[in-house]
Design an enzyme around this catalytic site. Sequence first.
Site, PDB file in Angstrom:
ATOM      1  N   ILE A   1      -2.162 -52.172  36.764  1.00 24.94           N
ATOM      2  CA  ILE A   1      -2.609 -51.304  37.339  1.00 24.94           C
ATOM      3  C   ILE A   1      -4.101 -51.824  37.476  1.00 24.94           C
ATOM      4  CG2 ILE A   1      -1.123 -49.002  36.980  1.00 24.94           C
ATOM      5  CD1 ILE A   1      -3.090 -48.793  34.626  1.00 24.94           C
TER       6      ILE A   1
ATOM      7  N   TYR B   1      -6.773 -45.220  21.352  1.00 27.81           N
ATOM      8  CA  TYR B   1      -5.195 -44.808  22.071  1.00 27.81           C
ATOM      9  C   TYR B   1      -5.618 -43.324  22.268  1.00 27.81           C
ATOM     10  CZ  TYR B   1      -0.886 -42.744  23.739  1.00 27.81           C
ATOM     11  OH  TYR B   1       0.165 -41.991  24.774  1.00 27.81           O
TER      12      TYR B   1
ATOM     13  N   ASN C   1       6.347 -35.222  21.116  1.00 32.15           N
ATOM     14  CA  ASN C   1       6.830 -36.075  20.743  1.00 32.15           C
ATOM     15  C   ASN C   1       8.763 -36.563  21.959  1.00 32.15           C
ATOM     16  OD1 ASN C   1       6.268 -38.071  18.491  1.00 32.15           O
ATOM     17  ND2 ASN C   1       5.657 -35.521  18.321  1.00 32.15           N
TER      18      ASN C   1
ATOM     19  N   ARG D   1       2.556 -44.332   5.783  1.00 29.77           N
ATOM     20  CA  ARG D   1       1.774 -44.749   7.249  1.00 29.77           C
ATOM     21  C   ARG D   1       0.520 -43.863   6.753  1.00 29.77           C
ATOM     22  NH1 ARG D   1       5.762 -45.900  11.657  1.00 29.77           N
ATOM     23  NH2 ARG D   1       5.944 -43.969  11.875  1.00 29.77           N
TER      24      ARG D   1
END
Length: 307
Positions: free
Chosen positions: A52, A140, A169, A264
């Site tokens: 793209i 992100y 999700n 995490r």
Amino acid sequence: MKILVTGGAGFIGSNIVDGFIENGHDVIVVDNFSHGNKNNINKKARVYNIDIRDKDLYKVFEKEKPEVVCHHAAQISVPKSIDNPIEDADINIIGSLNLLECCRIYGVKKVTYPASAAIFGEPQYLPVDESHPLDMMCGYGITKHTIEHYLETYSKLYGIKYTVMRYSNVYGPRQDSTGEGGVVAIFCENMLENKVPLIFGDGTQTRDFVFVKDVVNANIIALTDLNNGIYNVATDTKISVNELFNTVNILLDKNMRPIYKEERKGDIKHSYMTYNKINKECGWEPKYSLEEGLKQTINYYVSKKHE
């Protein structure tokens, strides 16, 4: 309707391509195959292997003249966006702008775009609605939200309609466990190989899982409805990672126990989203229960294993 789907060889994009074609639309796929799989693409779609960000992207628009663009091409890895924020922004922002300029020049009437629950950060209240404050915790999330602003601006300046869908999700057939693979794919693929899956943290963290076919249906509706708005595409339900593991265990007739690893850094503890807004405006609601969706997903992995 002639529709160009970017990222049309990927997990979500290829399922959407199938849905569009089943509904009689003419579909063009743009994908650079950095992660997408050619085997995912419907044989009735015309395919262009191009990034793209490529300056020659306009040639696809010049030749095909799509009426609608469904923009699913993206850098989707949160860790990569942290490790290499410049590349993340280059793909998700500059690449999207290159696409939007093609839309402007060649008279595209509408752009549909998936944002992400990553833009909300740690929820201040549950369920999360479209008005929830944004608190991006990674590049992100920032890049995905930035395009929401560009879409609104292009609509005001050039009359290009848009629909933004903030997915929870997504899981289902064609998702894989590599890269930024979802936890459902990781559990299913590992357990079918008798590999013990890892769970980060204690497994009590909760998530909202939406089946990919429900996401496809939302994208089909968005072709003609939901103009110039932002909508959650979710289930308004939550399940813990431990409960998800146990459900997959039962459906696969396994008796496995996960290995727990350290939580995490930056992981959100609890998150689920309401779909009340999209339901009120067009009647969309999830049709598939988690168990129904998991059964179809598992059947896909089983058939893939036997190929």
